[in-house]
Design an enzyme around this catalytic site. Structure first.
Site, mmCIF file in Angstrom:
data_model
loop_
_atom_site.group_PDB
_atom_site.id
_atom_site.type_symbol
_atom_site.label_atom_id
_atom_site.label_comp_id
_atom_site.label_asym_id
_atom_site.label_seq_id
_atom_site.Cartn_x
_atom_site.Cartn_y
_atom_site.Cartn_z
ATOM 1 N N GLU A 120 1.497 -1.012 0.437
ATOM 2 C CA GLU A 120 -0.390 -0.297 -0.433
ATOM 3 C C GLU A 120 0.996 1.599 -0.016
ATOM 4 O O GLU A 120 2.113 1.687 0.068
ATOM 5 C CB GLU A 120 -0.824 0.079 1.244
ATOM 6 C CG GLU A 120 -1.467 -1.336 1.130
ATOM 7 C CD GLU A 120 -2.854 -1.279 2.481
ATOM 8 O OE1 GLU A 120 -2.497 0.190 3.399
ATOM 9 O OE2 GLU A 120 -2.977 -2.526 3.432
ATOM 10 N N LYS A 122 1.890 5.204 1.333
ATOM 11 C CA LYS A 122 2.257 5.350 2.278
ATOM 12 C C LYS A 122 2.203 6.686 2.274
ATOM 13 O O LYS A 122 2.935 7.506 2.062
ATOM 14 C CB LYS A 122 3.364 4.646 3.440
ATOM 15 C CG LYS A 122 3.548 5.434 4.940
ATOM 16 C CD LYS A 122 4.783 4.676 6.036
ATOM 17 C CE LYS A 122 5.306 5.152 7.668
ATOM 18 N NZ LYS A 122 4.183 6.378 7.503
ATOM 19 N N ASP A 124 1.102 10.609 3.913
ATOM 20 C CA ASP A 124 1.537 11.010 5.275
ATOM 21 C C ASP A 124 0.861 12.084 5.346
ATOM 22 O O ASP A 124 0.622 13.345 5.242
ATOM 23 C CB ASP A 124 3.066 11.764 4.265
ATOM 24 C CG ASP A 124 3.509 12.357 5.239
ATOM 25 O OD1 ASP A 124 3.468 12.048 6.824
ATOM 26 O OD2 ASP A 124 4.560 13.362 5.349
ATOM 27 N N GLU A 201 -5.781 7.201 6.595
ATOM 28 C CA GLU A 201 -5.379 8.545 7.225
ATOM 29 C C GLU A 201 -6.029 9.534 6.607
ATOM 30 O O GLU A 201 -6.748 9.625 5.560
ATOM 31 C CB GLU A 201 -4.170 8.231 6.119
ATOM 32 C CG GLU A 201 -2.371 9.452 6.463
ATOM 33 C CD GLU A 201 -2.243 8.635 7.632
ATOM 34 O OE1 GLU A 201 -2.679 7.433 8.748
ATOM 35 O OE2 GLU A 201 -0.618 9.624 7.594
ATOM 36 N N TYR A 251 -8.719 8.419 3.253
ATOM 37 C CA TYR A 251 -8.147 7.216 2.884
ATOM 38 C C TYR A 251 -7.791 5.863 3.685
ATOM 39 O O TYR A 251 -7.275 6.328 5.023
ATOM 40 C CB TYR A 251 -6.059 6.772 1.906
ATOM 41 C CG TYR A 251 -6.682 7.485 1.095
ATOM 42 C CD1 TYR A 251 -7.134 7.008 -1.064
ATOM 43 C CD2 TYR A 251 -6.186 8.904 0.129
ATOM 44 C CE1 TYR A 251 -6.692 8.119 -2.145
ATOM 45 C CE2 TYR A 251 -6.823 9.931 -0.524
ATOM 46 C CZ TYR A 251 -7.247 9.603 -1.652
ATOM 47 O OH TYR A 251 -6.571 10.116 -2.328
ATOM 48 N N LYS A 343 9.961 2.391 3.729
ATOM 49 C CA LYS A 343 10.238 4.658 3.493
ATOM 50 C C LYS A 343 11.477 4.376 1.846
ATOM 51 O O LYS A 343 11.662 3.486 1.695
ATOM 52 C CB LYS A 343 11.501 5.044 5.259
ATOM 53 C CG LYS A 343 10.393 4.806 6.067
ATOM 54 C CD LYS A 343 9.257 5.824 5.841
ATOM 55 C CE LYS A 343 8.635 5.377 6.826
ATOM 56 N NZ LYS A 343 9.864 6.824 8.247
ATOM 57 N N CYS A 437 32.870 40.963 -9.256
ATOM 58 C CA CYS A 437 31.525 39.737 -9.599
ATOM 59 C C CYS A 437 32.502 38.803 -10.313
ATOM 60 O O CYS A 437 32.993 38.386 -11.040
ATOM 61 C CB CYS A 437 31.044 40.640 -10.813
ATOM 62 S SG CYS A 437 29.662 39.495 -11.261
ATOM 63 N N CYS A 440 31.230 38.808 -14.278
ATOM 64 C CA CYS A 440 31.594 39.925 -14.820
ATOM 65 C C CYS A 440 33.169 40.286 -14.758
ATOM 66 O O CYS A 440 33.538 41.341 -15.364
ATOM 67 C CB CYS A 440 30.770 41.318 -15.522
ATOM 68 S SG CYS A 440 30.448 42.104 -13.707
ATOM 69 N N CYS A 455 26.163 42.932 -7.967
ATOM 70 C CA CYS A 455 27.098 43.024 -9.241
ATOM 71 C C CYS A 455 27.180 44.840 -9.897
ATOM 72 O O CYS A 455 25.485 45.192 -9.403
ATOM 73 C CB CYS A 455 26.957 42.443 -9.939
ATOM 74 S SG CYS A 455 28.180 42.801 -11.247
ATOM 75 N N CYS A 460 25.295 42.559 -15.823
ATOM 76 C CA CYS A 460 26.004 40.928 -15.840
ATOM 77 C C CYS A 460 25.047 40.261 -16.307
ATOM 78 O O CYS A 460 25.163 38.892 -16.306
ATOM 79 C CB CYS A 460 26.584 41.743 -14.886
ATOM 80 S SG CYS A 460 27.235 39.737 -14.337
HETATM 81 S S1 IVH Z 1 -1.591 0.408 8.461
HETATM 82 C C1 IVH Z 1 -0.177 -0.692 12.269
HETATM 83 N N1 IVH Z 1 -1.340 1.588 6.630
HETATM 84 O O1 IVH Z 1 1.500 5.350 8.755
HETATM 85 C C2 IVH Z 1 -0.503 0.963 11.824
HETATM 86 N N2 IVH Z 1 -0.634 2.946 8.088
HETATM 87 O O2 IVH Z 1 4.508 5.364 10.432
HETATM 88 C C3 IVH Z 1 -0.736 1.304 11.034
HETATM 89 N N3 IVH Z 1 0.066 5.643 7.162
HETATM 90 O O3 IVH Z 1 0.162 5.466 12.453
HETATM 91 C C4 IVH Z 1 -1.708 0.697 10.342
HETATM 92 N N4 IVH Z 1 -0.247 5.050 5.468
HETATM 93 O O4 IVH Z 1 -1.202 6.438 9.987
HETATM 94 C C5 IVH Z 1 -0.935 1.892 7.613
HETATM 95 N N5 IVH Z 1 -1.172 2.085 4.364
HETATM 96 C C6 IVH Z 1 -0.950 2.715 5.396
HETATM 97 C C7 IVH Z 1 -0.631 3.789 5.680
HETATM 98 C C8 IVH Z 1 -0.506 4.077 7.227
HETATM 99 C C9 IVH Z 1 -0.375 5.628 6.184
HETATM 100 C C10 IVH Z 1 0.595 5.855 8.340
HETATM 101 C C11 IVH Z 1 -0.360 5.316 9.620
HETATM 102 C C12 IVH Z 1 0.069 4.878 11.204
HETATM 103 C C13 IVH Z 1 1.722 5.349 11.408
HETATM 104 C C14 IVH Z 1 2.962 4.818 10.742
#
Ligand code: IVH
Length: 710
Positions: A120, A122, A124, A201, A251, A343, A437, A440, A455, A460
């Site tokens: 999946e 991840k 932010d 998230e 999501y 990551k 400079c 030039c 300058c 220039c």
């Molecule tokens: S699974 C077990 N799936 O990443 C807890 N988490 O660094 C994780 N996050 O606190 C849940 N995308 O908020 C999961 N596809 C995803 C995610 C995800 C972002 C976040 C989540 C968690 C943090 C951990």
């Protein structure tokens, strides 16, 4: 309408609105326009105003409800909200699989040699837990310390991609997912008679984040560092109206707190599909991977395409797809064994400052740029970082040779975060603003009360900018994607100072710039590389020699092809060309067709100028394969002879005569001198005829000429 009718109408409107919400916010589809949807909402609102006791909490009108809170209530999570272990490389992922194979054996006594994964994105943002009771939105909570979070229901409800009532799944849809009738009945029991909790998230798109920050800037407020902070701030503020104005998205990434429901789903992939049918937005990119090679491919694919997503991600989450294995593998400390955050490469790394150069901007401002020992950061190789100005250098306490921490977050320009002063050796050198400079050589001054050094030569930047823009322009090297704006940006970021720097650019250098997505960066780098194969005359024209237009450049290219180019040279060796043209005297240049003293002077100067010699030497190392006319040198009957044409010819035009002469290796000149071998005189020949006579040069009539070139 009586109350009974109103009630029915309200129910119908709610269903209809929630159906379109699902289409619009979850599936990104629309059956009716936003305007039409608004008028349905408006009708619902009016009916509810007329019959206030028909208002229910799951009504779409109640997304922004309630007064601002004083503080959030604390609440305990039914199931702990865990965090994730991090992996940074394919070998980390491999080790993780090995560990799980062992744990599996220990806990079951059985062997397993691999797992299937659900990979999946991840996201932010901010983790949110949402509970539904009897299929209706009950509450939304933050993670808090994992055990106790805050009740942020009123803000969570403002997020349109979160349903206020779970969507009804059809028989067909259950069947498509492979659920039996008995399983369906059991699932529905949880949904309609009990409660379910989902986790996901909350995120803010890059576009919303940017416009929010623009607004903040206008209002003089401090800007938000990143979308994650923006979401956290929006979810954790006390007025739902404010949350509503910060268009957020949500999501879903899992069902929680109900093992039986999870068992029914069997796999994480199917759980995701079920959640989508319940009305949540699931990530389209998520994918089942049957082995680690596929996991690796997914990771690489996602990393490459991350910039084209609407929101920021910082990696992927690799989950064991078989949900029955989750309880077998268990949790260690605060994180589960059955999933792993994979990551993207570090966005903060350490490196050394090799030098500091000063780059001139459009307004004459000199900006210091650190030249770094090249490092990979956030997936791109970085060798430069802007230092902004002398104040920033002072603030950081930076010296040349220092070890520093640089950061590259998302698609932004790398910046120096910190100087590691403990690592100093005594070899560090103070950074001094230049007094002249570097572009030039003019005097540099710092106006009173200003941070910037400037300058004093007003032209220039413009001179270099013009030269570079000309080099890449259509008629010259014709480098696609390198317009004036980009040239200016590259100069300002100190990525290019002169023409040869263009050929040293890397995809990594460009990606670090705003608005340069992966693709356009690599497109531009290919376009630059491709320009190395242009015709020679384009290159000569591109050099921007004073008074040399496209036509004269063509003449110069011909001159080199006929007389300078070695017959073994497939492509032009620009260093040979430089050496060849350096031998031309002022008089020699004027032998070229239509080259007068002005051009001769300019060419002589150009090929003897230190800077130009340096540039051509640098360029000669870039592997150019400039093309010229193919000249068959074996047959050069008239090699070394110089012709001057005068008067008009009857059987061919003067241009045709010129071409013919060139083909045979002769030079054609515009004026008669002692170097002239022949003058071809047609009818009505002019002063050139007289001059040839006075110098005793052989004069040919048309017939004799045709005979000669036969
Ligand atoms: S699974 C077990 N799936 O990443 C807890 N988490 O660094 C994780 N996050 O606190 C849940 N995308 O908020 C999961 N596809 C995803 C995610 C995800 C972002 C976040 C989540 C968690 C943090 C951990």
């Amino acid at each position: 309408m009586n109350k009974g009718e109103a009630k029915k109408r309200i129910e119908k409107l709610k269903d209809e609105i929630s159906h379109h919400r699902y289409l619009y916010h979850v599936l990104d589809k629309e059956e009716i326009s936003e305007g039409a949807l608004d008028s349905l909402k408006n009708e619902l609102y009016k009916l509810e105003q007329a019959y206030p006791n028909l208002i229910t909490a799951d009504s779409p009108t109640q997304r922004v409800a309630g007064k601002p809170l004083d503080k959030f209530e604390k609440l305990s999570h039914k199931e702990r909200m865990l965090s994730l272990f991090d992996a940074f490389s394919s070998s980390d992922i491999k080790d993780w699989q090995e560990r799980n194979i062992k744990v599996y054996k220990e806990n079951t006594g059985r062997d397993i040699d691999k797992f299937e994964y659900y990979c999946e994105l991840k996201l932010d943002g901010l983790a949110i837990s949402v509970t539904y009771k009897n299929s209706k939105f009950f509450r939304g909570a933050t993670r808090g310390d994992g055990k106790v979070g805050e009740d942020v229901s009123s803000n969570v409800k403002t997020i349109s991609s979160i349903p206020l009532e779970l969507r009804k799944i059809s028989e067909e849809e259950y069947k498509d997912l492979g659920f039996s009738e008995a399983e369906k009945v059991e699932i529905e029991k949880y949904i309609y008679e009990d409660s379910i909790e989902i986790r996901g998230e909350a995120v803010m798109s890059k576009a919303v984040f940017e416009s929010l920050n623009k607004e903040y800037k206008k209002e003089g407020k401090a800007v938000l560092a990143n979308p994650r902070n923006a979401v956290a701030g929006s979810i954790r503020q006390l007025d739902p109206k404010v949350a509503n104005s910060r268009k957020m998205d949500f999501y879903v990434y899992g069902l929680s707190a109900n093992k039986r429901l999870r068992d029914l789903c069997k796999t994480r992939a199917r759980e995701d599909k079920l959640l989508a049918l319940l009305g949540f937005k699931a990530l389209k990119e998520n994918k089942v991977c049957t082995n680690l090679k596929e996991v690796e491919d997914f990771q690489n694919y996602v990393e490459k395409n991350r910039n084209s997503l609407d929101f920021i991600i910082d990696g992927t989450v690799v989950k064991i797809n078989d949900l029955s294995l989750w309880s077998v593998l268990g949790v260690v400390g605060k994180a589960p064994r059955y999933m792993m955050a994979y990551k993207f490469p570090a966005e903060q790394v350490t490196t050394k400052v090799l030098d500091v150069i000063w780059q001139i901007g459009r307004t004459g401002t000199l900006t210091p740029t650190a030249i770094l020992e090249a490092v990979k950061v956030g997936g791109a190789v970085i060798s430069r970082a802007t230092l902004h100005n002398m104040d920033e250098i002072k603030r950081l306490g930076l010296k040349i040779n220092d070890t520093i921490i640089i950061e590259r977050a998302g698609d932004v320009i790398p910046k120096v975060v910190k100087v590691m002063k403990n690592l100093r050796t005594g070899e560090e050198k103070k950074i001094i603003a230049p007094s002249i400079c570097p572009q030039c050589g003019s005097k540099v001054e710092q106006k009173e009360g200003e941070v910037a050094y400037r300058c004093t030569n007003k032209n220039c930047f413009a001179v270099k900018f013009k030269a570079l823009s000309h080099f890449v322009s259509k008629g010259a090297m014709n480098i696609d994607g390198l317009g004036e704006k980009v040239v200016e940006k590259l100069m300002q970021e100190a990525l290019i100072k002169d023409i040869s720097d263009l050929y040293e650019l890397s995809v990594g250098d460009l990606e670090a710039l705003e608005r340069f997505a992966d693709k356009s960066a690599s497109n531009l780098i290919s376009a630059i590389a491709e320009s190395k194969e242009r015709d020679l005359y384009r290159f000569i024209y591109a050099l921007g020699i004073r008074h040399i237009g496209e036509e004269s450049a063509q003449n110069l290219a011909d001159e080199y092809s006929y007389y300078g180019k070695d017959k073994d040279e497939n492509y032009v060796n620009i260093l040979n060309m430089l050496n060849f043209f350096q031998k031309y005297s002022l008089e020699d240049w004027q032998v070229l067709p239509d080259f007068g003293p002005k051009l001769a002077e300019s060419l002589y100067e150009f090929f003897h100028d230190e800077k130009n010699i340096e540039l051509i030497k640098k360029l000669s190392k870039e592997g150019f394969q400039l093309k010229t006319k193919d000249v068959n040198k074996k047959d050069l009957k008239l090699k070394g002879k110089t012709f001057v044409l005068t008067g008009s010819l009857s059987s061919l035009t003067r241009a045709e005569a010129k071409d013919k002469l060139k083909e045979l290796g002769a030079k054609v000149s515009g004026s008669v001198s002692k170097n002239t071998s022949y003058v071809l005189a047609g009818s009505e020949a002019g002063s050139k005829y007289d001059k040839a006579k006075s110098l005793g040069i052989e004069i040919l009539n048309e017939e004799q000429f045709l005979d000669l070139i036969k």
